[in-house]
Structure formats: C-alpha cells, structure tokens
Scaffold this motif. Sequence first.
Motif, PDB file in Angstrom:
ATOM      1  N   ARG A  61     -10.326  -3.313  -0.844  1.00  0.00           N
ATOM      2  CA  ARG A  61      -9.909  -3.073   0.535  1.00  0.00           C
ATOM      3  C   ARG A  61     -10.507  -1.773   1.024  1.00  0.00           C
ATOM      4  NH1 ARG A  61      -4.044  -3.445  -1.463  1.00  0.00           N
ATOM      5  NH2 ARG A  61      -3.890  -5.642  -2.003  1.00  0.00           N
ATOM      6  N   LEU A  62     -10.871  -1.796   2.273  1.00  0.00           N
ATOM      7  CA  LEU A  62     -11.465  -0.617   2.869  1.00  0.00           C
ATOM      8  C   LEU A  62     -10.476   0.550   2.832  1.00  0.00           C
ATOM      9  CD1 LEU A  62     -14.074   0.222   4.160  1.00  0.00           C
ATOM     10  CD2 LEU A  62     -13.081  -0.304   6.393  1.00  0.00           C
ATOM     11  N   ALA A  63      -9.212   0.212   3.097  1.00  0.00           N
ATOM     12  CA  ALA A  63      -8.193   1.270   3.122  1.00  0.00           C
ATOM     13  C   ALA A  63      -8.154   1.999   1.786  1.00  0.00           C
ATOM     14  CB  ALA A  63      -6.833   0.651   3.420  1.00  0.00           C
ATOM     15  N   THR A  64      -8.308   1.252   0.721  1.00  0.00           N
ATOM     16  CA  THR A  64      -8.243   1.853  -0.614  1.00  0.00           C
ATOM     17  C   THR A  64      -9.418   2.780  -0.861  1.00  0.00           C
ATOM     18  OG1 THR A  64      -7.289  -0.233  -1.310  1.00  0.00           O
ATOM     19  CG2 THR A  64      -7.881   1.316  -3.042  1.00  0.00           C
ATOM     20  N   GLU A 109     -12.336  -5.070   7.071  1.00  0.00           N
ATOM     21  CA  GLU A 109     -11.640  -4.097   7.926  1.00  0.00           C
ATOM     22  C   GLU A 109     -10.195  -4.566   8.011  1.00  0.00           C
ATOM     23  OE1 GLU A 109     -12.686  -1.390   9.349  1.00  0.00           O
ATOM     24  OE2 GLU A 109     -14.854  -1.522   9.078  1.00  0.00           O
ATOM     25  N   ASP A 110      -9.263  -3.712   7.642  1.00  0.00           N
ATOM     26  CA  ASP A 110      -7.873  -4.169   7.793  1.00  0.00           C
ATOM     27  C   ASP A 110      -7.018  -3.079   8.366  1.00  0.00           C
ATOM     28  OD1 ASP A 110      -7.268  -2.612   5.307  1.00  0.00           O
ATOM     29  OD2 ASP A 110      -8.324  -4.282   4.377  1.00  0.00           O
ATOM     30  N   GLN A 126       0.830  -1.200   0.000  1.00  0.00           N
ATOM     31  CA  GLN A 126       0.000   0.000   0.000  1.00  0.00           C
ATOM     32  C   GLN A 126       0.866   1.252   0.000  1.00  0.00           C
ATOM     33  OE1 GLN A 126      -3.397  -0.234  -0.369  1.00  0.00           O
ATOM     34  NE2 GLN A 126      -2.973   1.886  -0.934  1.00  0.00           N
ATOM     35  N   SER A 127       1.909   1.211   0.816  1.00  0.00           N
ATOM     36  CA  SER A 127       2.768   2.399   0.876  1.00  0.00           C
ATOM     37  C   SER A 127       3.472   2.609  -0.462  1.00  0.00           C
ATOM     38  CB  SER A 127       3.734   2.249   2.059  1.00  0.00           C
ATOM     39  OG  SER A 127       5.053   2.404   1.649  1.00  0.00           O
ATOM     40  N   ALA A 128       3.870   1.499  -1.100  1.00  0.00           N
ATOM     41  CA  ALA A 128       4.504   1.615  -2.419  1.00  0.00           C
ATOM     42  C   ALA A 128       3.526   2.187  -3.434  1.00  0.00           C
ATOM     43  CB  ALA A 128       5.005   0.249  -2.877  1.00  0.00           C
TER      44      ALA A 128
END
Length: 586
Positions: free
Chosen positions: A541-544, A585-586, A523-525
């Motif tokens: 993904r929720l983060a996305t 949820e991650d 994700q950081s990349a």
Amino acid sequence: MSIASRDSIPDPRGLLGWLWRNYLRKRTGLLLLAMVFMAIEGSMFGMLSYMMKPMFDQVLVGGNAGALVWVAGAIFGIFAFRAVASVTQKVLLTRVSQLTTQDIRQDLLAHLMRLDGSFHQVHAPGHLMQRIEGDVGAVNKVWQTLITGAGRDVVALFTLFGVAISVDWRWTAAALVGVPLLVAPAMILQRFVRGNARISRDISAGLSTRLNEVFHGIVPVKLNQLERYQYKRYRTMTRDRNRIDLRSAFGQAAIPGLIDLMSGVGFVVVLIYGGSEIISGEKTVGDTMAFFTALGLAFEPLRRLGAFSGVWQVAAASIERIKELLDITPELVDPADPKPAPAGVPRIALEDVRLDYGDTPVLRGASFVAEAGQTTALVGASGAGKSTVFNVLTRLVDVQSGRVTLDGTGVAEMTLADLRGLFSVVSQESLLFDETLEENILLGQTDVDPERMQAALDAAHVSDFLPRLPEGLKSPVGPRGSNLSGGQRQRVAIARAILRDTPVLLLDEATSALDAQSEAVVQSALDTLSEGRTTLVIAHRLATVRRAHKIVVMDNGRVVDEGTHDELLARGGVYADLHRLQFSED
Ligand code: ADP
C-alpha cells in the motif's frame, strides 16, 4: 530428509524391539501384572481338560457319587477363577494400550512440529494426520487382539499340551504332524498381509490428504464445480483401498484357516494311530476324553494366535511408518552453545545473504539494515524474495551463506525459542484456530490481566466489532476464523501481537484485500502496534511505504535500492516502475 524407501522391509523383530525399548518398557509393572492374570486365565483351560479325567473315570464311568461334589465344585471354581482373571487382565491391558498409543501420538505430534519447513512442504497435512491417527490406530489393534486373549491363549496352549503329553506324548506328537506343513504357507501369507497393509496405509494417507484439501478449499471446489471430480477421485481411491483391504483380510483369515487344516490332520492321525489302544481299553475313557478335550480346546487359541500373526503384520507396517517419521531429525535446531537474545529493541541486519531452495537461488546476496525502533518497508515484484527474508529472520529456513543478525547476534546463535520470542507476525492470512475469540487472542497466555486485555482490544480496534458478536469474546470464530471478516481477522492478529509485546514486528500485507474503511482501522491499529518496535513490513500500500522510515527495494533475490519514497521515486528505476504498477492510491 524424505521418508526412507518403503521397498526395504525391516526385520519385524527389530520393530518389536523398538516398540519395547521406547514405549513398553516403562509399562513393565502393568504388563507383568496383566501377564499373571493372563497366565491364570490361560491355565484354567488346562485345568478344565484335566478335570475330564476324574469326571469320567470316577463319576461317570466309576459311579462314585461322593466324587461328584468335589468334581462339580472344582469345575465351577475353575470357571469363576477364569472370569475374574479375564476381566482383570482385560482392564490392565486396555490401560497399557491407552498409555502406549497416547505416548506414540504425543511423541509423533511433538516431533512433527519440530521438523523443518522443508519436511512439511513435501508431506501433506492429511498424510501426517493419517500417520498420527490411522497408523497409531493400526498399532492399537495389536493391543485389542492381545486384550481379547493372545497372552492367555499362549498359556492355555502350554497347559493343554501339558495335559495331552501327560496322557500320551506319542499321541501328542502324532497330533502335531501337520505343523511343518504350516510353516512355509504361513510365512508367505504374512508377507502378503504386510505388503497389502502397507499399500492400504498409503492409500489411507492419500485419502486423508484429499479430504483435507477438499474441505480446506471448499470455496474453490464449489466455484470451479469440482464436486463431481473430487467425488470420483475419492471413490476410486476408496475402491482401491477396499480391494487391497480385502486381500489383506483374506491373508489374515487364511492363517487360522491353515491351522484348522493342520488340526484336522492331527485329529485324524491320532484317531487312527491311537484307536487300537482305545478299543483295547489300554487307555481309560477318562484319559481319552482328557486328551481329546485338551486337543479340542487347543483349536480356538491356536486359530486366534494364527490370526494374531496377521494382525501383527498389519501393525508392523504401521509401526515401520511411525518409526520412519520419528527417525527423521530436524536440521534447524538450537546451537550447542546459545547466546542470549538481544535485550532491547534490536537493529536487524542482513549481510550478503544467499539462499537456494534446491537448485533455485532465492536470495542472491541480499543486504540491508532495519534500524531499531523504525519501520522498514520491503517492496519488490512477486517472487523477489520478500517473504523469504521473513523466513530467514525467524529461522524457518537457514541461509546458505551470509549473516542474519539482531543487534549483532546471528539468528542461528540463539535458541529457536529465544529467537522466535522476539517476533510477532501479522499477515492477512493470520491463522485463527477454531476456538473462541478470546482463546485466539490469548493463545495460551494465562497471566493477562483484564485491563491489559481491554487495552489490547481497544488498540487493535477489536472492541469496535466486539459488541456485534453474539457472545462477545466468548464467540467461536469458526474453522480458520471463517465467522470473521478479513479485516476482523487481521485485527485479532494485531491484538495478539499487542499482548505478545515483542520487540520486532513482521507485517505482511501481501494479499491485502481490505475495503477502505477496514483498511483505515487496521492501519491505525498497526501504527499503534509498531511504536517503539523494529518493524519490517512487506508493503503493498502506498500509505505504508510513505509512512516507512526506509524502503528496501528487492528484485530477484537482491536489494537493489534503499531510501525514502520520495528519494526512490526521484531516482527512477525499479521502485518507480513498481510504484506505477503496484501501489494503489488509497
Ligand atoms: P515474495 O515474497 O517476494 O513474493 P518469496 O520470498 O515468497 O517472494 O519467494 C521468492 C522465490 O522463492 C519465488 O520464486 C518462490 O517461487 C521461491 N520459493 C519460495 N519458497 C519456496 C520453497 N519453499 N521452495 C522452493 N521455492 C520457493
């Protein structure tokens, strides 16, 4: 766009013409030179049979010792000449053979890579591999037969029959009485061989497909205990092919067999017909010996030429298939008058886009905008059409109606090279080639300086796992990247994308199965990568979705909602359902 029906049997001379126009004509020089040497080699047979006359009449019967020397010298000279000519023509023809098969293979590969996705969807890789390797190989057999002397044999026959006619044209005619008997069976046999060769090539293609699928899917094969099943299927197909090949071999061998019969008939007829002239001494022993030597020497070339016609039938079956492939034209081609690709980071827009696969509508009037330099997440149930949006953007498939634009320029208005040069695609299934890590990252780029490379490796977090690889960047990644983990493969794909440095980024998280730690690193990349680029991401993904500037909700080929995560949740509807079911949820 499918391959033409195999029931139609094209004219074999048409195939030869096609081969000549496309591949042989440019080798005319080499071919002519080879023919000169073939002619020299072939004519030596006639010379040899001709030498029987002085050998018998002057030396053996005539007892002329003086003639012995020149006759012996001449015969040796003939053999020496033949040896040199034979070696030279073989080398020359081998070269022509190499050049033509290389040309056909390259053309086929280049052509197949240009053909549309719809073609590749119906033609399995194993099948196409068999066309490039097996079918071109079958064509090459023609060359091998030619190299082993078909050209020389033709010349040899001319000279041998020249000698025979010079001795007695009536005898020669008598020797050939069997020829008409040969014609009909030979034609039937040729069709038989060709038909079987075709079936054999089809089965070979099936076998390649099977092997390709087995090795590609070796893990599911093992887990589902399909070893025995696959083994049996393979064995059945191999047996089928053996049976067909045996028939074809019979047909091929029967043609020279027929020639044997015909020659036998000719020999007997001449003996009976000419016997009285021999006994009465009307013909000298030398004449008779020269005639029968010529006839005897003609057997082998005749049989070989007969066999060649079988080989040609097998090759014709393959040439036909190669030609069929080369005749298929791609539908997704460059426009006649292409516009330049947008210079900066483009805004992407889909306007009422419709696309059907056959009768199945996949996009049914989808419209949305992905703003320049921002991240837009595509969400929707499986089958909603998200990947298809990527496919229409990169023009892997053309839309039926509506517009797909980058800064106002339609994707079909620029060249495919310009268009695809705008995108980098990173997906979980990133394809790695069985090469070194470095080659997989560079993908043919040669002008990348070491600092840029290092920066890309750092940004993509490839540097994190690099020290653990035995040979660092030079480590082989294995077939399809099997030496690396899923997260590592994805980081390689990100490093590629960083070096590619395109204004648009397409990310597909579809089959995401990364552990939490890899996920954070990847994700950081990706965050670094998407800075300053228009990014479209198929999000799981929720983060996305939280991070995206905009979320586009797709359902059944349409865009049903747009907004930020919070707006969409507040509105309820499809997104709220999806959120409950899909986003972990991650
Ligand atoms: P998503 O990415 O949202 O899961 P896709 O865009 O992959 O959905 O597929 C949308 C629909 O199109 C699906 O129903 C799928 O079965 C169909 N589809 C995708 N590609 C093809 C194809 N090449 N031929 C026929 N149908 C296809």
